[in-house]
Design an enzyme around this catalytic site. Sequence first.
Site: not given
Length: 216
Positions: A90, A21-24
């Site tokens: 994102a 995943g990512n930090h969005s």
Amino acid sequence: MRVLITAGPTYEPLDPVRFIGNHSTGKMGYALAEAFAAIGAEVTLISGPTSLPNPAHPSIRTQRVETADQMYVAAAAVASEADVWVFAAAVADYKPAQVAAEKIKKSGDTLTLELVKNVDIAATLGKTKRPEQFSVGFALETNNEQAHALDKLHRKNFDLVVLNSLRDAGAGFRHDTNKVTLLDAQGQTRIFEVKPKAEVAQDIVDAVLARLPREV
Ligand code: CTP
Ligand code: CA
């Protein structure tokens, strides 16, 4: 006016307990949903996993998804009837080639994952855009920012691109503020100051309204 918004990250599963995943945080997309609803639009907010509550505004329908594939299916289902598309998510560029059915056990000292490209939601829907529809994309860049953003505008058939430069303090992920530059398909560029995401959302709504191909 009907508006489709994608927001938040996507989570791409590796096994039943892990994902890429990512930090969005989804804050920018949710703020846009509120700002469009406030001018009377009917909003479909397709959100990846976030810790934000669904917006309370009665004109915002929130649909929760996890993966890029699910986000694409949900967006494609409403894209043709929406007047404005806003791709604030994102989306993970790649996903694991295989999703293990059982938890992957620890074994050797290194682990190599094979990833395959995800569907590009904005670019794929961009190919179906009609002249009266309006598409807004985001670009998060660290170098050659305006050139990369314009390249995305053309490749994904955006009418407007919101550029976040990670060189700017208070911009991008994990902030309640944002600093954006708006670039349109006619070559107009406008640089905004750092401001709360709700105000950035209002600037984007104003920019869309000023450029809509017809009254909706
Ligand atoms: N986007 C999308 N689907 C993807 C990847 C991106 O819809 N699979 C959208 C994003 O929501 C954003 C825009 O495309 O509006 C640009 O995303 P970005 O990650 O900056 O562009 P990429 O084409 O993925 O290029 P790169 O990450 O290599 O800079
Ligand atoms: Ca990307």
